[in-house]
Design an enzyme around this catalytic site. Sequence first.
Site, PDB file in Angstrom:
ATOM      1  N   GLU A 157       5.322  -1.025   7.996  1.00 25.90           N
ATOM      2  CA  GLU A 157       3.992  -0.746   8.552  1.00 25.90           C
ATOM      3  C   GLU A 157       4.039  -0.779  10.081  1.00 25.90           C
ATOM      4  O   GLU A 157       3.372  -1.608  10.722  1.00 25.90           O
ATOM      5  CB  GLU A 157       2.962  -1.739   8.028  1.00 25.90           C
ATOM      6  N   GLU A 315       2.894   0.561  -1.206  1.00 26.18           N
ATOM      7  CA  GLU A 315       2.196  -0.690  -1.546  1.00 26.18           C
ATOM      8  C   GLU A 315       0.795  -0.368  -2.014  1.00 26.18           C
ATOM      9  O   GLU A 315       0.105   0.467  -1.436  1.00 26.18           O
ATOM     10  CB  GLU A 315       2.054  -1.601  -0.325  1.00 26.18           C
TER      11      GLU A 315
HETATM   12  C1  GLA Z   1       0.860  -5.223   4.111  1.00 26.09           C
HETATM   13  C2  GLA Z   1       2.306  -5.657   4.265  1.00 26.09           C
HETATM   14  C3  GLA Z   1       2.803  -6.509   3.159  1.00 26.09           C
HETATM   15  C4  GLA Z   1       1.749  -7.490   2.718  1.00 26.09           C
HETATM   16  C5  GLA Z   1       0.512  -6.744   2.332  1.00 26.09           C
HETATM   17  C6  GLA Z   1      -0.588  -7.637   1.800  1.00 26.09           C
HETATM   18  O1  GLA Z   1       0.717  -4.043   3.463  1.00 26.09           O
HETATM   19  O2  GLA Z   1       3.167  -4.575   4.435  1.00 26.09           O
HETATM   20  O3  GLA Z   1       3.938  -7.191   3.616  1.00 26.09           O
HETATM   21  O4  GLA Z   1       1.460  -8.351   3.765  1.00 26.09           O
HETATM   22  O5  GLA Z   1       0.017  -6.096   3.464  1.00 26.09           O
HETATM   23  O6  GLA Z   1      -1.719  -6.934   1.430  1.00 26.09           O
END
Ligand code: GLA
Length: 690
Positions: A157, A315
């Site tokens: 991210e 995710e």
């Molecule tokens: C982000 C991060 C993950 C985790 C999620 C939790 O997407 O990439 O490591 O912290 O949030 O929602």
Amino acid sequence: MEYRWPKTMTGQEPKLLFGGDYNPDQWPEDIWEEDVRLMKKAKVNVVTVAVFAWANLEPEDGVYTFEWLDRVLDKLYEGGIAVDLATATATPPRWLTSAHPEILPRNKQGEVLWPGSRQQWRPTSEVFRRYALRLAEKMAERYKNHPALVSWHVSNELGCHNRFDYSDDAALGFQKWLKKRYGTLEALNDSWNGAFWSQKVTDWSQIIPPRESMCGCNPTTLLDFKRFSSDALLEYYEAEAELLHRITPDVPVTTNLMIIENQTNPVDCFKWGRHLDFVSNDHYYLPDERHLDEMTMSAAITDGVADKNPWFLMENSTSSVNWRPINLRKQPGEIIRDALVHVANGADAVCFFQWRQSRAGAEKFHSSLLPHAGEDSRLFREVCELGNALTALKPVLKSRVEQAKIAMVYDYDSWWSWENGLLTQLFDYRAEFYHWYRAALDAGVAADVVRKEDAWESYETVMFPVTILADAEISEKARHYVEQGGQLIVTYGSGIMDSREHVYLGGYPGAFRELLGVRVEEFVAIDENDKIELDNGWSGQMWADDITGVSEDCEVVSRILPSASDRALRGQAIVTRRSYGKGSAWYIGTKLDRSSAEQLFRERILKTDAVPDGKEAHLLSGEVARGENTPLRIRRVKDGQCFEFIFNRCAEQAVEVPVAGHPLYLLMAEAGEDRVVLEPSGAAVYLCGQ
Ligand code: GLA
Ligand code: GLA
């Protein structure tokens, strides 16, 4: 960048990918066996490993301990589970930030952002880059021939926490970026209107990031700083990707974007999409009535970013997150329903944060695939059912989302400009975009999402919602599009300034004024308790353009009724349509309320009200499903095959939808001969001829 999808492990068939982040180093080794057993039980076939494992891979400067990761990868491979391997560079270990505190970012006030959580590094730091690339190189060299490795996952991210850095490194990087953009100080001062408040720059070294100042910063500086920050992260991404491509030319590289409704818009995803071998996204549902619609909108944006190539949902969550003020959980079936929403919109991979719910640490109360309660739980049973669903949907693999009847322009530059709040703080760009996206859903159409600079001329209809910035090339493109037969819709708050945020003079919206045949002299904000009534029964809220001139060849679709509290608006045109060339250009000068916006789409623009007899969807009460109850239908197509995904958007009632073909998968749904009945949160996937 040429599109490339993760490899298929030797000896395996290509499938829809299913899995999640796997953090085995945060657990004792004796549960890894159990992890693989349960992954297999759930039909998990891919995991993302080592995202935050830097400290366990390089515990001291230059000392590497890859043995544990070797064992993890071998175990996964034996279990038939592929690995999307992270380069582990998302978070520098404590020894590194202690030895090199100069890699730590600084906030607007110039204060250091200390270690203690994650992503504490400056995107422009050469020192950080040296250490991170060294680790990425070691990873690539060590695992380049590992049979489980199917793709690379750079960092994590990017920009989620370290989007803005106001350090001296950032200042130097910003100066360099501006030199490239403007070439001369004269051009820079012209763009920033340096004469305003005596801010003229006479040497590049005088330029600093927009640090905390007396009363707000020059808006074009702010906009350029956002563009620069996105590009600085992209340059960092490219440095890792180049190295990985060199060492493992056959392994595609990605990083997870964040196209999600939470005011997070750190990078220009459309620009980034063109630099990733395949696009990945992270999305977390909104725990309110927007859940399904916002999710489909985010997934449609991702599909646009991926240029309609299959993409990877890196995710999402099986249930509640831990970072909202109130973390509402998902309802039964919604793990699967939500996965289907992403697949409908082009995802060929559905992954979650994270495999096993943490026992300790910041995210221990965030849902996961394997909850604290363990294997014997409702949630894990549903996860296993999702594995079955994705297996049943294998034929969908590599199909593409069918081109929609309408494309909506999504513009990061305009979003970043709206954030300055100079014209009004009434608008949140994404909320406005959502308003119009949902109006199309209410009318029965899931719009495609495009960027204004790309090719959208093949769409029957193209909409520019609150696209405040548009350069002359965009105006000309729009004119040509309409001339050739396109239907263009421009809303309030569009085409007011160029990409330097200079206002077009002579009446708004300067970029489109001639094409639309309207001239706006002033803007009228509408109080939140007030609205304007229109002569065709519609109404508008928040905003009205003071349209003082309408060309003779314009059809006035709606006029403002004399009940308007702003007296000068009374009787004025507010929605117009002009025929031009072979096409037409609409102007919508107010934020039509939800049902008016739906009617505009249904009756005039998309003409979806013209359904043949008996082909309408009905609620069980017998009422025709309209507006918020209109089912969501999206089609993916390939080689003469068509897969139709149907969702019930109605929270409380079942809906009966006409269908053709035969069902591939039903979720809380019952198939009849030519109809399917979907419960709330229900969904169906049909295979039908094209
Ligand atoms: C982000 C991060 C993950 C985790 C999620 C939790 O997407 O990439 O490591 O912290 O949030 O929602
Ligand atoms: C003050 C300042 C002006 C201008 C106005 C705007 O009065 O002196 O320069 O900024 O506010 O309202």
